[in-house]
Design an enzyme around this catalytic site. Structure first.
Site, PDB file in Angstrom:
ATOM      1  N   GLU A 307      -2.601   3.653  -4.613  1.00 40.80           N
ATOM      2  CA  GLU A 307      -2.101   4.344  -3.431  1.00 40.80           C
ATOM      3  C   GLU A 307      -1.105   5.657  -3.780  1.00 40.80           C
ATOM      4  O   GLU A 307      -0.132   5.726  -3.622  1.00 40.80           O
ATOM      5  CB  GLU A 307      -0.970   3.222  -3.072  1.00 40.80           C
ATOM      6  CG  GLU A 307      -1.744   1.943  -2.673  1.00 40.80           C
ATOM      7  CD  GLU A 307      -0.566   0.977  -2.083  1.00 40.80           C
ATOM      8  OE1 GLU A 307       0.429   0.882  -2.439  1.00 40.80           O
ATOM      9  OE2 GLU A 307      -1.164   0.181  -1.195  1.00 40.80           O
ATOM     10  N   ASP A 381      -4.731  -8.016  -0.796  1.00 35.00           N
ATOM     11  CA  ASP A 381      -3.221  -7.593  -0.774  1.00 35.00           C
ATOM     12  C   ASP A 381      -2.187  -8.595  -0.389  1.00 35.00           C
ATOM     13  O   ASP A 381      -1.820  -8.401   0.865  1.00 35.00           O
ATOM     14  CB  ASP A 381      -3.132  -6.169  -0.048  1.00 35.00           C
ATOM     15  CG  ASP A 381      -1.865  -5.657  -0.544  1.00 35.00           C
ATOM     16  OD1 ASP A 381      -0.792  -6.225  -1.158  1.00 35.00           O
ATOM     17  OD2 ASP A 381      -1.414  -4.580   0.279  1.00 35.00           O
ATOM     18  N   GLU A 409       5.777  -9.835   3.249  1.00 32.96           N
ATOM     19  CA  GLU A 409       5.145  -8.762   3.840  1.00 32.96           C
ATOM     20  C   GLU A 409       4.013  -8.986   4.980  1.00 32.96           C
ATOM     21  O   GLU A 409       4.214  -8.662   5.960  1.00 32.96           O
ATOM     22  CB  GLU A 409       4.676  -7.891   2.762  1.00 32.96           C
ATOM     23  CG  GLU A 409       3.886  -6.670   3.392  1.00 32.96           C
ATOM     24  CD  GLU A 409       3.289  -5.742   2.259  1.00 32.96           C
ATOM     25  OE1 GLU A 409       3.480  -6.000   1.018  1.00 32.96           O
ATOM     26  OE2 GLU A 409       2.770  -4.658   2.495  1.00 32.96           O
TER      27      GLU A 409
HETATM   28  O1  GCW Z   1       1.163  -4.664  -0.266  1.00 31.40           O
HETATM   29  C1  GCW Z   1       1.116  -3.269  -0.799  1.00 31.40           C
HETATM   30  C2  GCW Z   1       2.450  -2.777   0.138  1.00 31.40           C
HETATM   31  C3  GCW Z   1       2.851  -1.640  -0.697  1.00 31.40           C
HETATM   32  C4  GCW Z   1       3.144  -1.808  -1.994  1.00 31.40           C
HETATM   33  C5  GCW Z   1       1.738  -2.123  -2.784  1.00 31.40           C
HETATM   34  C6  GCW Z   1       1.714  -2.539  -4.229  1.00 31.40           C
HETATM   35  C7  GCW Z   1       4.709  -1.258  -3.793  1.00 31.40           C
HETATM   36  O2  GCW Z   1       2.117  -2.649   1.232  1.00 31.40           O
HETATM   37  O3  GCW Z   1       4.125  -1.399  -0.114  1.00 31.40           O
HETATM   38  O4  GCW Z   1       3.625  -0.889  -2.922  1.00 31.40           O
HETATM   39  O5  GCW Z   1       1.096  -3.272  -1.992  1.00 31.40           O
HETATM   40  O6  GCW Z   1       1.659  -3.721  -4.529  1.00 31.40           O
HETATM   41  O7  GCW Z   1       1.785  -1.640  -5.070  1.00 31.40           O
END
Ligand code: GCW
Length: 719
Positions: A307, A381, A409
């Protein structure tokens, strides 16, 4: 007299309702009313003897003071010597060596560094209830266990207990930024007030440490994995030192996140290439400095090449080369490097599911011994339900740790009551068929199947500045459950819920049963009204609040369409050999069964298969009908949860009752919103009527699509 009594009652009631704002978590000891229990513990509280001294024993003394006052209405009494008036002994195996039998000494030794033993020791015809550990922290865990067993009415002084954690590092990961915003945080701001540290030490830091110690959490990473290099400057080290000093008596080690490009950002180097001698020297120097402030510093947590975070790929180095430079800097101090497996590149791959295995399997065995690869429970995720991550079992010569997400989340954030332990239990108990045919995810991360010595379970924290710590009061149970499962993954979600409810709401059998019922059905309910039958990643863009199956445009693997692939023929992501073949990353036993849409557990169907709307499920109904039924069932369960809670009005104090009631009303609305909008949207592809037995989704799809939440909490701040 009557008047005085009324005043007294009034004061007591006001006091107790004042206290019920959730701040006390599961440590709000309620008065012991059970006469038998009272008779057992009163003498124990009246003759406590510690064998020796330790800052950790001071922590235990404070806890016994709080517990004594709250449970029995009086302070504990300490005995000046170990015989005489003593009846409860506390100390380490070494401290108690004169009085322990050889057999007992061996038993306690076998419990490892954090275990404890509670039992009776007879001396001169008198028996002493003894709480013994190999280290003071084991005694602390034993003391918390004992207090908990009193509260849950399971304590019996004639029963011997030996317990030790299955995983070495039981860790919270805070995604807290230095400016106090919290990425994916739904409970206010960060509790770490970096600006006022090191001078101002918020009392909350101690309460936090106490809560963690009470459930066996022994490591915390204080900062966001989307890291800011400033945390590695001398000024911030001084601040972190204050927290580390404060946490030490509670047995908690501090970790920090290291930004891979820190050599450039704070080291003024031109590169962060992990093989560059100056970069190697930078990490060594910084790490040595860190240990000069925090001699027992735990180590670094790193998110790299994911990311947009910097990492070794920029220099054509792999993850092992990136991790090892930090691991080497930490090794002389006994530090640990936690390297995250949540990676995906700038270029969109055919299937993000496969990325971590593609990057980590070829370098299995290339990491230093003090490295742990921290793997999210699933390959996408933190979805409401995911099959376990295929790295578990595929990687055999590298330490693997688990990363769960405690903050919700994708699971209702702070407006929904979703008890996560069943989801974690499902993952931990999943069979991987590798390295041995009987292996499970739990067996890999606790070392029994993998043979690894360095073991880790991490959870992304749900804690913030809100008075009740977690925003939604019931989300406290997820913090609690995480700690308990990290300690012992053999505990069931039901057992953990039972403990938590009794500790949080007291001994009220009817209320306990009902609250547990709600908790145990809450996760399946959320899966049903959000993403049933293996659907995933169909929530609103960026903030991830609410439904967004229509999200398209921009980076493909950040859109819902990429994941659900609905079209006029059917729905689901084909991950079999006719599609991305991500299934091949699992053991052949699994890959084979899961390749068959008729054999795969239906909860994973659309995760791995693109199937026709008319595909027949085990119920004899079509996929389209079952999608509708699942969404509808989710809503019905949410309403049932609300009703059950309403029936508890007379049993629960008004503050907590109304707090949860209001949130449940929101949850029901949100469940309806999910169902209506997703079904209306999917109907545009399926072009079939809704099954007759469900409540018809109402509303206007265009309206649902137009909803925006620019101020939703927890969005990643753009620096
Ligand atoms: O779940 C996703 C989230 C991001 C997060 C990323 C990660 C810290 O949307 O906000 O960043 O995973 O785990 O690195």
């Amino acid at each position: 007299m009557k008047f005085l009594f009324s005043i007294c009652l009034f004061i007591c009631l006001s006091f107790s309702s004042f206290a019920k704002d959730g701040y006390e978590l599961w440590l709000d000891y309620s008065p012991v009313e059970n006469a038998e229990m009272k008779a057992q513990i009163t003498p124990l509280f009246s003759g406590i003897f510690f064998f020796g001294e330790s800052p950790t024993y001071e922590v235990i003394r404070k806890e016994l003071e709080i517990a004594g006052q709250k449970m029995l209405g009086k302070s504990p009494v300490y005995s000046p010597d170990r015989l005489g008036s003593a009846s409860l002994w506390l100390g380490t195996r070494e401290q108690l060596s004169q009085v322990l039998s050889l057999d007992q000494q061996v038993k306690i030794k076998d419990l490892g560094e954090d275990g404890f033993w509670i039992g009776k020791i007879e001396v001169n015809g008198k028996s002493y209830l003894s709480i013994v550990g190999n280290r003071p922290v084991g005694v602390l865990y034993g003391a918390f266990h004992w207090l908990k067993s009193i509260q849950t009415e399971t304590f019996d002084q004639n029963t011997e207990i030996a317990d030790n954690p299955k995983v070495k590092l039981r860790m919270l990961n805070h995604w807290d930024n230095l400016d106090r915003t919290v990425e994916r945080g739904y409970a206010g701001f960060s509790i770490w007030d970096w600006h006022k540290l090191p001078g101002y030490v918020d009392p909350r830091y101690t309460d936090y440490a106490r809560a963690n110690a009470s459930i066996g959490i022994n490591a915390v990473s204080l900062t966001n994995v989307n890291a800011n290099a400033l945390i590695l400057t001398t000024d911030f080290m001084k601040k972190a030192k204050v927290l580390a000093d404060l946490f030490r008596p509670y047995g908690i080690k501090v970790f920090l996140t290291a930004r891979f490009s820190a050599p450039i950002e704070i080291g003024k180097l031109k590169t962060a290439d992990p093989l560059d001698p100056e970069v190697i020297e930078f990490w060594k120097r910084k790490t040595d400095e860190m240990y000069s402030f925090i001699p027992d510093f735990g180590g670094f947590v790193v998110k790299a090449n994911s990311e947009g975070q910097p990492g070794p790929h920029e220099y054509k180095r792999n993850h092992a080369e990136g991790a090892n430079v930090l691991a080497d800097a930490l090794a002389p101090h006994g530090g640990i490097l936690i390297w995250r497996a949540f990676v995906y590149s700038h270029e969109v791959d055919e299937d993000r599911h496969k990325q971590a295995n593609l990057e980590f399997e070829p370098i299995d065995g290339k990491f230093r011994d003090n490295v742990i690869i921290q793997v999210k429970n699933g390959a996408i995720d933190f979805m409401p339900r995911e099959p376990f991550h295929p790295l578990f079992g595929a990687v055999k010569n590298t330490n693997l740790g688990m990363e769960f997400q405690i903050t919700q989340e994708y699971l209702g954030q702070a407006t929904q009551w979703v008890y996560l332990a069943p989801m974690w239990e499902e993952v931990l108990k999943s069979k991987t068929y590798r390295p041995a045919p009987t292996s499970t995810v739990a067996g890999i991360i606790d070392g029994t199947d993998s043979g690894q010595k360095l073991t880790l379970m991490a959870g992304v924290s749900n804690i913030g500045t809100e008075r009740n710590w977690t925003g939604h009061l019931m989300a406290q149970s997820n913090w609690f459950a995480f700690g308990r499962q990290a300690w012992d993954h053999m505990l069931t979600s039901e057992q953990i819920a039972d403990e938590w409810v009794k500790l949080t709401f007291g001994q009220k059998p009817e209320a306990i049963a009902k609250i547990k019922d709600i908790m145990l059905e809450s996760h399946e309910a959320a899966v049903n009204y959000m993403m049933p039958l293996g659907l995933h990643h169909i929530m609103g863009r960026s903030h991830h609040y609410g439904p967004g199956p229509w999200v398209e445009g921009g980076r493909a693997d950040w859109t819902a369409l990429y994941y659900h692939r609905a079209d006029s023929l059917g729905i689901g992501f084909d991950r079999t050999s006719t599609g991305s073949n991500a299934l091949a990353q699992y053991a052949p036993e699994l890959a084979q069964t899961w390749s068959d849409p008729n054999q795969i557990p239906e909860k994973y169907l659309l995760w791995f298969h693109h199937v026709s709307w008319n595909f027949e499920l085990k119920s004899g109904k079509t996929l389209w009908e079952e999608i509708g039924l699942h969404y509808d069932q989710g809503v019905k369960t949410a309403r049932k949860m609300q009703e059950t809670w309403s029936s508890l009005e007379s049993e629960i104090d008004p503050e907590r009752f109304h707090h949860v009631s209001q949130l449940l009303a929101i949850q029901v609305q949100e469940a309806e919103w999910w169902r209506n909008s997703c079904l209306l949207y999917f109907q545009t592809f399926a072009k079939q009527p809704f099954p007759s037995e469900i409540e018809k989704p109402t509303g206007d799809l265009e309206y649902y699509k137009s909803l925006e939440f620019p101020n939703a909490p927890g969005i990643r701040p753009r620096w």
